[in-house]
Design a protein around this motif. Structure first.
Motif, PDB file in Angstrom:
ATOM      1  N   GLN A  81       0.834  -1.209   0.000  1.00  0.00           N
ATOM      2  CA  GLN A  81       0.000   0.000   0.000  1.00  0.00           C
ATOM      3  C   GLN A  81       0.867   1.257   0.000  1.00  0.00           C
ATOM      4  N   LEU A  82       1.901   1.256   0.833  1.00  0.00           N
ATOM      5  CA  LEU A  82       2.814   2.395   0.868  1.00  0.00           C
ATOM      6  C   LEU A  82       3.471   2.616  -0.494  1.00  0.00           C
ATOM      7  N   LEU A  83       3.950   1.539  -1.091  1.00  0.00           N
ATOM      8  CA  LEU A  83       4.607   1.656  -2.394  1.00  0.00           C
ATOM      9  C   LEU A  83       3.664   2.214  -3.446  1.00  0.00           C
ATOM     10  N   ARG A  84       2.419   1.758  -3.417  1.00  0.00           N
ATOM     11  CA  ARG A  84       1.438   2.261  -4.396  1.00  0.00           C
ATOM     12  C   ARG A  84       1.169   3.748  -4.199  1.00  0.00           C
ATOM     13  N   GLU A  85       1.053   4.179  -2.958  1.00  0.00           N
ATOM     14  CA  GLU A  85       0.818   5.607  -2.704  1.00  0.00           C
ATOM     15  C   GLU A  85       2.023   6.444  -3.111  1.00  0.00           C
ATOM     16  N   PHE A  86       3.217   5.962  -2.809  1.00  0.00           N
ATOM     17  CA  PHE A  86       4.420   6.680  -3.221  1.00  0.00           C
ATOM     18  C   PHE A  86       4.515   6.754  -4.741  1.00  0.00           C
ATOM     19  N   GLN A  87       4.204   5.649  -5.399  1.00  0.00           N
ATOM     20  CA  GLN A  87       4.249   5.639  -6.865  1.00  0.00           C
ATOM     21  C   GLN A  87       3.228   6.614  -7.442  1.00  0.00           C
ATOM     22  N   HIS A  88       2.037   6.618  -6.881  1.00  0.00           N
ATOM     23  CA  HIS A  88       0.984   7.529  -7.340  1.00  0.00           C
ATOM     24  C   HIS A  88       1.411   8.994  -7.176  1.00  0.00           C
ATOM     25  N   ALA A  89       2.190   9.268  -6.112  1.00  0.00           N
ATOM     26  CA  ALA A  89       2.669  10.624  -5.849  1.00  0.00           C
ATOM     27  C   ALA A  89       3.992  10.914  -6.561  1.00  0.00           C
ATOM     28  N   HIS A  90       4.437   9.968  -7.390  1.00  0.00           N
ATOM     29  CA  HIS A  90       5.694  10.097  -8.147  1.00  0.00           C
ATOM     30  C   HIS A  90       6.907  10.249  -7.226  1.00  0.00           C
ATOM     31  N   ILE A  91       6.894   9.482  -6.134  1.00  0.00           N
ATOM     32  CA  ILE A  91       7.999   9.479  -5.177  1.00  0.00           C
ATOM     33  C   ILE A  91       8.779   8.187  -5.387  1.00  0.00           C
ATOM     34  N   GLN A  92      10.061   8.318  -5.639  1.00  0.00           N
ATOM     35  CA  GLN A  92      10.900   7.138  -5.869  1.00  0.00           C
ATOM     36  C   GLN A  92      11.179   6.422  -4.552  1.00  0.00           C
ATOM     37  N   THR A  93      11.145   5.112  -4.595  1.00  0.00           N
ATOM     38  CA  THR A  93      11.408   4.301  -3.413  1.00  0.00           C
ATOM     39  C   THR A  93      12.400   3.199  -3.755  1.00  0.00           C
ATOM     40  N   VAL A  94      13.042   2.689  -2.729  1.00  0.00           N
ATOM     41  CA  VAL A  94      13.960   1.559  -2.873  1.00  0.00           C
ATOM     42  C   VAL A  94      13.670   0.590  -1.733  1.00  0.00           C
ATOM     43  N   LEU A  95      13.501  -0.670  -2.078  1.00  0.00           N
ATOM     44  CA  LEU A  95      13.330  -1.708  -1.061  1.00  0.00           C
ATOM     45  C   LEU A  95      14.702  -2.290  -0.748  1.00  0.00           C
ATOM     46  N   PHE A  96      14.896  -2.638   0.520  1.00  0.00           N
ATOM     47  CA  PHE A  96      16.136  -3.289   0.924  1.00  0.00           C
ATOM     48  C   PHE A  96      15.827  -4.595   1.619  1.00  0.00           C
ATOM     49  N   GLU A  97      16.711  -5.539   1.429  1.00  0.00           N
ATOM     50  CA  GLU A  97      16.625  -6.835   2.072  1.00  0.00           C
ATOM     51  C   GLU A  97      17.836  -6.963   2.987  1.00  0.00           C
ATOM     52  N   GLU A  98      17.588  -7.309   4.240  1.00  0.00           N
ATOM     53  CA  GLU A  98      18.689  -7.515   5.178  1.00  0.00           C
ATOM     54  C   GLU A  98      18.992  -8.997   5.281  1.00  0.00           C
ATOM     55  N   PHE A  99      20.260  -9.300   5.449  1.00  0.00           N
ATOM     56  CA  PHE A  99      20.657 -10.686   5.667  1.00  0.00           C
ATOM     57  C   PHE A  99      21.856 -10.706   6.596  1.00  0.00           C
ATOM     58  N   LYS A 100      21.981 -11.809   7.299  1.00  0.00           N
ATOM     59  CA  LYS A 100      23.043 -11.930   8.300  1.00  0.00           C
ATOM     60  C   LYS A 100      24.282 -12.564   7.673  1.00  0.00           C
ATOM     61  N   ARG A 101      25.396 -11.943   7.963  1.00  0.00           N
ATOM     62  CA  ARG A 101      26.703 -12.473   7.581  1.00  0.00           C
ATOM     63  C   ARG A 101      27.448 -12.843   8.853  1.00  0.00           C
ATOM     64  N   ALA A 102      28.560 -13.477   8.712  1.00  0.00           N
ATOM     65  CA  ALA A 102      29.346 -13.881   9.885  1.00  0.00           C
ATOM     66  C   ALA A 102      29.744 -12.674  10.731  1.00  0.00           C
ATOM     67  N   ASP A 103      29.998 -11.548  10.094  1.00  0.00           N
ATOM     68  CA  ASP A 103      30.454 -10.365  10.827  1.00  0.00           C
ATOM     69  C   ASP A 103      29.333  -9.364  11.129  1.00  0.00           C
ATOM     70  N   GLY A 104      28.080  -9.719  10.895  1.00  0.00           N
ATOM     71  CA  GLY A 104      26.968  -8.824  11.205  1.00  0.00           C
ATOM     72  C   GLY A 104      25.932  -8.794  10.102  1.00  0.00           C
ATOM     73  N   TRP A 105      25.062  -7.808  10.180  1.00  0.00           N
ATOM     74  CA  TRP A 105      23.974  -7.664   9.216  1.00  0.00           C
ATOM     75  C   TRP A 105      24.398  -6.803   8.038  1.00  0.00           C
ATOM     76  N   GLU A 106      23.836  -7.120   6.881  1.00  0.00           N
ATOM     77  CA  GLU A 106      24.097  -6.341   5.674  1.00  0.00           C
ATOM     78  C   GLU A 106      22.771  -6.144   4.942  1.00  0.00           C
TER      79      GLU A 106
END
Length: 105
Positions: free
Chosen positions: A47-72
């Protein structure tokens, strides 16, 4: 300003100044990590993405994953979110059908 209007709609309990600081600093706006029901979090994100798109606001999704030395975190294509939601809907429909079939037996 449009970003803050949208965010205020979805997160009325958060102070406007906190939302503004997140936007200005490039911090995450919404984290779907600890949702009680993941599909609810995905729907809110959609829903947020659709509203941002409708308002012509660029968005970026991020995926977090765990590595041996922490999160990335790394950018994630929006298609992954869309596919996940579609899969969840298909599974929910199948579960409902299975329950109905078992009740009929």
């Amino acid at each position: 300003m449009e970003i803050l209007k949208i965010l205020r709609k979805y997160f009325p309990e958060q102070p406007l100044s906190a939302l503004k600081n997140r936007v200005q600093s490039g911090d995450y706006i919404y984290l779907n990590d600890n949702e009680k029901y993941l599909i609810d979090g995905e729907r809110l994100l959609l829903q947020l993405l659709r509203e941002f798109q409708h308002a012509h606001i660029q968005t970026v999704l991020f995926e977090e994953f765990k590595r041996a030395d922490g999160w990335e975190a790394r950018p994630m294509p929006k298609q992954i979110l869309y596919n996940s939601i579609r899969s969840s809907r298909i599974i929910a429909q199948q579960v409902e059908e299975d329950i109905e079939n078992e009740a009929d037996e």
